[in-house]
Design a protein around this motif. Sequence first.
Motif, PDB file in Angstrom:
ATOM      1  N   THR A   1      41.368 -11.557 -14.340  1.00 36.07           N
ATOM      2  CA  THR A   1      41.515 -11.006 -15.690  1.00 36.07           C
ATOM      3  C   THR A   1      42.627 -11.800 -16.382  1.00 36.07           C
ATOM      4  N   ALA A   2      42.912 -11.422 -17.637  1.00 31.07           N
ATOM      5  CA  ALA A   2      43.961 -12.116 -18.394  1.00 31.07           C
ATOM      6  C   ALA A   2      45.310 -12.006 -17.679  1.00 31.07           C
ATOM      7  N   THR A   3      45.467 -10.939 -16.865  1.00 32.60           N
ATOM      8  CA  THR A   3      46.769 -10.735 -16.219  1.00 32.60           C
ATOM      9  C   THR A   3      46.861 -11.362 -14.824  1.00 32.60           C
ATOM     10  N   GLY A   4      45.776 -11.920 -14.325  1.00 26.27           N
ATOM     11  CA  GLY A   4      45.854 -12.592 -13.026  1.00 26.27           C
ATOM     12  C   GLY A   4      44.652 -12.361 -12.139  1.00 26.27           C
ATOM     13  N   GLU A   5      44.843 -12.736 -10.863  1.00 24.02           N
ATOM     14  CA  GLU A   5      43.761 -12.625  -9.885  1.00 24.02           C
ATOM     15  C   GLU A   5      44.024 -11.472  -8.932  1.00 24.02           C
ATOM     16  N   ASN A   6      42.930 -10.878  -8.450  1.00 21.48           N
ATOM     17  CA  ASN A   6      43.071  -9.729  -7.585  1.00 21.48           C
ATOM     18  C   ASN A   6      41.873  -9.613  -6.641  1.00 21.48           C
ATOM     19  N   TRP A   7      42.144  -9.587  -5.321  1.00 22.08           N
ATOM     20  CA  TRP A   7      41.039  -9.353  -4.372  1.00 22.08           C
ATOM     21  C   TRP A   7      40.669  -7.881  -4.433  1.00 22.08           C
ATOM     22  N   VAL A   8      39.399  -7.595  -4.603  1.00 20.99           N
ATOM     23  CA  VAL A   8      38.940  -6.207  -4.632  1.00 20.99           C
ATOM     24  C   VAL A   8      39.128  -5.627  -3.232  1.00 20.99           C
ATOM     25  N   GLU A   9      39.747  -4.433  -3.161  1.00 18.49           N
ATOM     26  CA  GLU A   9      39.986  -3.823  -1.862  1.00 18.49           C
ATOM     27  C   GLU A   9      38.893  -2.820  -1.517  1.00 18.49           C
ATOM     28  N   SER A  10      38.600  -2.741  -0.232  1.00 18.34           N
ATOM     29  CA  SER A  10      37.645  -1.722   0.201  1.00 18.34           C
ATOM     30  C   SER A  10      38.349  -0.369   0.090  1.00 18.34           C
ATOM     31  N   THR A  11      37.552   0.690   0.018  1.00 16.99           N
ATOM     32  CA  THR A  11      38.146   2.017  -0.123  1.00 16.99           C
ATOM     33  C   THR A  11      37.804   2.869   1.085  1.00 16.99           C
TER      34      THR A  11
ATOM     35  N   GLY B   1       0.778  -1.230   0.000  1.00 19.11           N
ATOM     36  CA  GLY B   1       0.000   0.000   0.000  1.00 19.11           C
ATOM     37  C   GLY B   1       0.810   1.281   0.000  1.00 19.11           C
ATOM     38  N   ALA B   2       2.144   1.175   0.076  1.00 18.51           N
ATOM     39  CA  ALA B   2       2.980   2.376   0.093  1.00 18.51           C
ATOM     40  C   ALA B   2       2.988   3.044  -1.280  1.00 18.51           C
ATOM     41  N   GLY B   3       3.286   4.337  -1.306  1.00 18.02           N
ATOM     42  CA  GLY B   3       3.251   5.061  -2.565  1.00 18.02           C
ATOM     43  C   GLY B   3       4.574   5.129  -3.295  1.00 18.02           C
ATOM     44  N   ALA B   4       5.640   4.683  -2.661  1.00 17.89           N
ATOM     45  CA  ALA B   4       6.964   4.842  -3.277  1.00 17.89           C
ATOM     46  C   ALA B   4       7.776   3.556  -3.149  1.00 17.89           C
ATOM     47  N   VAL B   5       8.352   3.133  -4.278  1.00 15.85           N
ATOM     48  CA  VAL B   5       9.278   1.991  -4.259  1.00 15.85           C
ATOM     49  C   VAL B   5      10.569   2.443  -4.929  1.00 15.85           C
ATOM     50  N   VAL B   6      11.697   2.212  -4.257  1.00 18.60           N
ATOM     51  CA  VAL B   6      13.012   2.488  -4.841  1.00 18.60           C
ATOM     52  C   VAL B   6      13.766   1.174  -4.920  1.00 18.60           C
ATOM     53  N   THR B   7      14.403   0.926  -6.068  1.00 19.97           N
ATOM     54  CA  THR B   7      15.243  -0.271  -6.168  1.00 19.97           C
ATOM     55  C   THR B   7      16.627   0.118  -6.672  1.00 19.97           C
ATOM     56  N   PHE B   8      17.591  -0.670  -6.265  1.00 21.45           N
ATOM     57  CA  PHE B   8      18.950  -0.535  -6.796  1.00 21.45           C
ATOM     58  C   PHE B   8      19.425  -1.930  -7.156  1.00 21.45           C
ATOM     59  N   THR B   9      20.033  -2.058  -8.338  1.00 23.11           N
ATOM     60  CA  THR B   9      20.617  -3.334  -8.742  1.00 23.11           C
ATOM     61  C   THR B   9      22.091  -3.117  -9.041  1.00 23.11           C
ATOM     62  N   GLY B  10      22.947  -3.901  -8.420  1.00 19.50           N
ATOM     63  CA  GLY B  10      24.390  -3.827  -8.679  1.00 19.50           C
ATOM     64  C   GLY B  10      24.779  -4.923  -9.661  1.00 19.50           C
ATOM     65  N   LEU B  11      25.561  -4.528 -10.687  1.00 19.31           N
ATOM     66  CA  LEU B  11      25.994  -5.478 -11.710  1.00 19.31           C
ATOM     67  C   LEU B  11      27.498  -5.692 -11.637  1.00 19.31           C
ATOM     68  N   VAL B  12      27.950  -6.813 -12.158  1.00 14.73           N
ATOM     69  CA  VAL B  12      29.398  -7.046 -12.255  1.00 14.73           C
ATOM     70  C   VAL B  12      29.940  -6.101 -13.318  1.00 14.73           C
ATOM     71  N   ARG B  13      30.891  -5.260 -12.894  1.00  9.78           N
ATOM     72  CA  ARG B  13      31.482  -4.269 -13.783  1.00  9.78           C
ATOM     73  C   ARG B  13      32.669  -4.906 -14.490  1.00  9.78           C
ATOM     74  N   ASP B  14      32.809  -4.612 -15.777  1.00  4.63           N
ATOM     75  CA  ASP B  14      34.005  -5.088 -16.479  1.00  4.63           C
ATOM     76  C   ASP B  14      35.181  -4.223 -16.023  1.00  4.63           C
ATOM     77  N   VAL B  15      36.391  -4.733 -16.107  1.00  7.92           N
ATOM     78  CA  VAL B  15      37.560  -3.930 -15.737  1.00  7.92           C
ATOM     79  C   VAL B  15      38.516  -3.900 -16.921  1.00  7.92           C
TER      80      VAL B  15
ATOM     81  N   GLY C   1      41.368  -4.620 -19.221  1.00  7.85           N
ATOM     82  CA  GLY C   1      42.068  -5.894 -19.341  1.00  7.85           C
ATOM     83  C   GLY C   1      41.088  -7.030 -19.549  1.00  7.85           C
ATOM     84  N   GLY C   2      39.817  -6.723 -19.324  1.00  6.35           N
ATOM     85  CA  GLY C   2      38.798  -7.728 -19.580  1.00  6.35           C
ATOM     86  C   GLY C   2      38.605  -8.664 -18.414  1.00  6.35           C
ATOM     87  N   LEU C   3      37.464  -8.543 -17.762  1.00  8.61           N
ATOM     88  CA  LEU C   3      37.168  -9.408 -16.613  1.00  8.61           C
ATOM     89  C   LEU C   3      36.711 -10.779 -17.102  1.00  8.61           C
ATOM     90  N   GLU C   4      37.390 -11.808 -16.612  1.00 11.20           N
ATOM     91  CA  GLU C   4      36.985 -13.166 -16.982  1.00 11.20           C
ATOM     92  C   GLU C   4      36.004 -13.743 -15.977  1.00 11.20           C
TER      93      GLU C   4
END
Lengths: 81, 144
Positions: free
Chosen positions: B124-134, B23-37, B39-42
């Motif tokens: 990626t083609a150049t290796g593996e990398n843990w994504v770091e928090s910022t 019954g609420a009047g407002a719905v907000v959604t956010f969808t996060g997608l895998v971003r390419d990087v 060098g090409g993300l595999e």
Amino acid sequence: MNVVYFAWVRERIGLPHEQITTDAATVAELVDELRAREARYEAAFADISALRVAVDQELSDFDASLKDVREVAFFPPMTGG
Amino acid sequence: MDIRVQQERFDAGAELNGFDPNGAGAVVTFTGLVRDVAGGLEEMLIEHYPAMTEKALREIAAEAEARWQLSNVLVIHRFGSLQPDEPIMMVATASRHRDAAFEAATFLMDYLKSRAPFWKKETTATGENWVESTVKDEEALKRW
């Protein structure tokens, strides 16, 4: 207690989890004990500021008590979302 | 409240259509997608802490419900092996007022980013990398 590792902490130590019997009173004491064990633990725990800890599945601090604790998890800062 | 931690892909459109605003009047959604990087993300591999993940997401969603008047909240977060452009996660918030729906969705995103036990590894083609928090991720929590 069960000690669990995630992400590069798991990779450096080479184990996802292990059972450890310890007299350590705090998380920090447990870390000191692990670091003294082998080079791979020293490599994982070299920079504590780069690590986070959960005690019984709750985010916690390195000075947290280990009294009656069943599980401690070590991991890098989380990257969800 | 609907909290899901899953390996399977989900359809964000279908999830939105199935999200009950109660019954609420407002719905907000956010969808996060895998971003390419460069060098090409595999592959993006998402690891999580099964014993803790759902509990952490529920606590974050409960905090959003305590702060804003929400009539429904949805959080979906995937783990496992993902490819570029695949959906990683989604939040939806329903409220009588759009400001509350927007703010609650932003709050959920900020907290999921650095307080939900997930870790991402990129190959990626150049290796593996843990994504770091910022520093920015951590700073984002201070506004709440």
